[in-house]
Design an enzyme around this catalytic site. Structure first.
Site, short mmCIF file in Angstrom:
data_model
loop_
_atom_site.label_atom_id
_atom_site.label_comp_id
_atom_site.label_asym_id
_atom_site.label_seq_id
_atom_site.Cartn_x
_atom_site.Cartn_y
_atom_site.Cartn_z
N HIS A 1 74.18 17.00 -148.41
CA HIS A 1 73.29 17.02 -147.25
C HIS A 1 74.07 16.59 -146.00
CE1 HIS A 1 69.15 16.72 -149.47
NE2 HIS A 1 69.90 17.70 -149.91
N GLU B 1 73.43 14.51 -143.73
CA GLU B 1 73.49 13.06 -143.52
C GLU B 1 74.58 12.41 -144.36
OE1 GLU B 1 70.81 14.93 -144.34
OE2 GLU B 1 68.98 13.74 -144.11
N CYS C 1 65.68 12.67 -147.04
CA CYS C 1 65.14 12.57 -148.40
C CYS C 1 65.49 11.18 -148.96
CB CYS C 1 65.75 13.66 -149.29
SG CYS C 1 67.50 13.36 -149.67
N CYS D 1 69.34 10.43 -149.14
CA CYS D 1 69.95 10.11 -147.85
C CYS D 1 69.40 8.81 -147.28
CB CYS D 1 69.75 11.27 -146.88
SG CYS D 1 70.65 12.76 -147.40
#
EC number: 3.5.4.33
Lengths: 143, 143
Positions: free
Chosen positions: B47, B49, B77, B80
């Protein structure tokens, strides 16, 4: 779980919090194994589970691990539990329970959240004593 | 947030779910920026992040980011969000809310969990419309 414990021992020897993880396929073959590398990589996200999941996917050349079992010596945190869901891991086997940082049987209990799109089968407490003793020994040594 | 949106646009152009992230220091300087790379890396944990946090720590040569702000176009999420706590990020600014997969204002609301050891300041809904429109456009294109 024996290999995961060996990875945890190796992590401790490197000055890492002793957690080890292994990913096996449906036939029980090892796809990847890793120990915690938070200190070595200076990366708080370098948990044994994250490294092993990523390496297992690379080994298979696939993004998902729907036939795989993740063996880890400590109950996964929320970061790793969510990653386990993203990788669609079939089965999670862990050693020591972690009431402080665990997110499977403690805290947010991530796999029971209505927003969790995939929950693996979970078996906790496998070789719990050895897994926990390793962690206790490590933190006692730091004091 | 402008740079995060640019990263999200670039991600969409690469066929990735359009999410972008930027980490800035106390003076507002960019330490790292990244777009989602789940498809490119065949890694569901890649991801924006996670990539930006790891890169920012590498830029600083430090494991923690206690002065940093993470800007991301979508509500993080659980993976993260937990990583944000581990990196001790000071402030989280996100764009679109994510009732399905978000874990800050939805689902496990990770930073409100008693087991969460660090909660950043959180500002949600910044450039929400553009962030959400990008995602909607992307998923509409897939149908």
């Amino acid at each position: 779980m024996e290999i995961a414990l060996q990875e945890a021992h190796s992590a401790a020897a490197r000055g890492e919090v002793p957690v080890g993880a292994v990913v096996t396929d449906a036939a029980g073959r090892v796809l990847a194994q890793a120990g915690n590398e938070v200190e070595a990589r200076r990366d708080p996200s370098a948990h044994a589970e994250m490294l092993a999941l990523r390496a297992a996917a690379a080994t298979l050349g696939d993004k998902l691990l729907p036939e795989a079992t993740l063996w880890v010596t400590l109950e996964p945190c929320a970061m790793c539990a969510q990653a386990i869901a993203f990788f669609r891991v079939k089965r999670l086997v862990f050693g020591a329970y972690d009431p402080k940082g665990g997110a499977v049987d403690h805290g947010p209990r991530l796999f029971t959240q209505p927003t969790c799109h995939h929950a693996p089968e979970v078996v906790g407490g496998v070789r719990e004593r050895e897994s926990a003793a390793l962690l206790r020994g490590f933190f006692a040594g730091l004091r």
